[in-house]
Scaffold this active site. Structure first.
Site, PDB file in Angstrom:
ATOM      1  N   ASP A 106      -0.987  -2.406  -4.546  1.00  0.00           N
ATOM      2  CA  ASP A 106      -2.056  -1.418  -4.675  1.00  0.00           C
ATOM      3  C   ASP A 106      -1.756  -0.517  -5.882  1.00  0.00           C
ATOM      4  O   ASP A 106      -2.060  -0.871  -7.005  1.00  0.00           O
ATOM      5  CB  ASP A 106      -2.138  -0.652  -3.348  1.00  0.00           C
ATOM      6  CG  ASP A 106      -3.263   0.359  -3.295  1.00  0.00           C
ATOM      7  OD1 ASP A 106      -4.297   0.131  -3.943  1.00  0.00           O
ATOM      8  OD2 ASP A 106      -3.115   1.373  -2.603  1.00  0.00           O
ATOM      9  N   ARG A 168      -3.183  -6.055  12.466  1.00  0.00           N
ATOM     10  CA  ARG A 168      -2.400  -6.996  11.650  1.00  0.00           C
ATOM     11  C   ARG A 168      -2.653  -8.442  12.064  1.00  0.00           C
ATOM     12  O   ARG A 168      -2.537  -9.363  11.260  1.00  0.00           O
ATOM     13  CB  ARG A 168      -0.897  -6.715  11.793  1.00  0.00           C
ATOM     14  CG  ARG A 168      -0.444  -5.375  11.259  1.00  0.00           C
ATOM     15  CD  ARG A 168       1.084  -5.338  11.235  1.00  0.00           C
ATOM     16  NE  ARG A 168       1.605  -3.991  11.058  1.00  0.00           N
ATOM     17  CZ  ARG A 168       1.760  -3.396   9.879  1.00  0.00           C
ATOM     18  NH1 ARG A 168       1.404  -4.012   8.785  1.00  0.00           N
ATOM     19  NH2 ARG A 168       2.254  -2.165   9.804  1.00  0.00           N
TER      20      ARG A 168
HETATM   21  P1  IMP Z   1       1.425   0.410  -3.228  1.00  0.00           P
HETATM   22  O1  IMP Z   1       0.411   1.493  -3.368  1.00  0.00           O
HETATM   23  O2  IMP Z   1       1.197  -0.705  -4.239  1.00  0.00           O
HETATM   24  O3  IMP Z   1       2.822   0.974  -3.305  1.00  0.00           O
HETATM   25  O4  IMP Z   1       1.249  -0.229  -1.782  1.00  0.00           O
HETATM   26  C1  IMP Z   1       1.804   0.429  -0.688  1.00  0.00           C
HETATM   27  C2  IMP Z   1       1.511  -0.179   0.627  1.00  0.00           C
HETATM   28  O5  IMP Z   1       0.334   0.448   1.109  1.00  0.00           O
HETATM   29  C3  IMP Z   1       1.216  -1.664   0.727  1.00  0.00           C
HETATM   30  O6  IMP Z   1       2.360  -2.481   0.800  1.00  0.00           O
HETATM   31  C4  IMP Z   1       0.471  -1.704   2.036  1.00  0.00           C
HETATM   32  O7  IMP Z   1       1.386  -1.720   3.112  1.00  0.00           O
HETATM   33  C5  IMP Z   1      -0.267  -0.385   2.041  1.00  0.00           C
HETATM   34  N1  IMP Z   1      -1.669  -0.590   1.662  1.00  0.00           N
HETATM   35  C6  IMP Z   1      -2.253  -0.423   0.459  1.00  0.00           C
HETATM   36  N2  IMP Z   1      -3.563  -0.682   0.504  1.00  0.00           N
HETATM   37  C7  IMP Z   1      -3.829  -1.061   1.782  1.00  0.00           C
HETATM   38  C8  IMP Z   1      -5.030  -1.486   2.462  1.00  0.00           C
HETATM   39  O8  IMP Z   1      -6.136  -1.597   1.909  1.00  0.00           O
HETATM   40  N3  IMP Z   1      -4.886  -1.776   3.786  1.00  0.00           N
HETATM   41  C9  IMP Z   1      -3.692  -1.690   4.450  1.00  0.00           C
HETATM   42  N4  IMP Z   1      -2.557  -1.300   3.848  1.00  0.00           N
HETATM   43  C10 IMP Z   1      -2.614  -0.989   2.523  1.00  0.00           C
END
Ligand code: IMP
Ligand code: MG
Length: 179
Positions: A106, A168
């Site tokens: 993300d 999940r």
């Molecule tokens: P990051 O922002 O790339 O560090 O992602 C962090 C974490 O946020 C991911 O590994 C997911 O566990 C969670 N995450 C981000 N976007 C979503 C979403 O749309 N649904 C569920 N979990 C999310």
């Protein structure tokens, strides 16, 4: 898709059939890229668990599997960028070809932190494979070598991804209604 959806779901983004058709394609890419070698898959708990089991079976070269867990602070609704390892790997990755398996990339903070941390342990190679890639919300740039699907800038659940630890176990990926 006629199955009843959890409350808060707007629409199905990828059906289970679409997901289970796409994963073997990515598994084949991975098998080709690492041909003649052994690969260590590292699942980032808990979200990548469902993806990892399907992906591992779709890879034709020998694989080892290990897991790590990151703290729940690392999500976009609380404090993006705050990441720490809550459960570390069981085994060394020194000299190994390592593929980090994520549910979603993300903002990129989690992936960047894990790449930096694992790179310090002397793997032979290190790359990322993610089920979902939301490049529109990237804050830090990270190399994503393998991805199944690019998704729009909307919160999603299912196939490992949770909303407050629920959903999940959905076989498909669905978009949540904006709150
Ligand atoms: P990051 O922002 O790339 O560090 O992602 C962090 C974490 O946020 C991911 O590994 C997911 O566990 C969670 N995450 C981000 N976007 C979503 C979403 O749309 N649904 C569920 N979990 C999310
Ligand atoms: Mg996650």
């Amino acid at each position: 898709m006629s199955a009843p959806q959890p409350p808060g779901v707007e629409r199905v983004l990828f059906t289970e059939e679409q997901i289970l058709e796409r994963i073997p394609q990515v598994g084949a890419e991975i098998s080709a890229r690492y041909r003649g070698r052994e690969l260590k898959l590292i699942g980032v708990l808990k979200g990548s668990f469902f993806f990892l089991t399907a992906l591992a079976r779709a890879i034709a070269i020998p694989v080892k599997i290990d897991f790590l867990a990151i703290s729940s602070f690392a999500n976009r609704t609380t404090a993006p960028g705050m990441v720490r390892i809550a459960k570390d790997l069981d085994e060394s990755i020194e000299g190994e070809d390592v593929l980090l398996v994520e549910d979603i990339v993300d903002t990129g903070f989690t992936a960047r932190y894990l790449l930096q941390t694992l790179a310090g342990r002397g793997p032979n190679s290190l790359a990322i494979c993610t089920l979902l890639d939301r490049t529109a919300s990237r804050i830090v740039q990270v190399p994503v070598e393998f991805r199944c699907f690019e998704i729009p800038d909307r919160f999603v659940i299912g196939f490992g991804l949770d909303y407050k630890q629920l959903y999940r176990n959905l076989g498909h990926v669905a978009v949540m209604k904006p709150d």
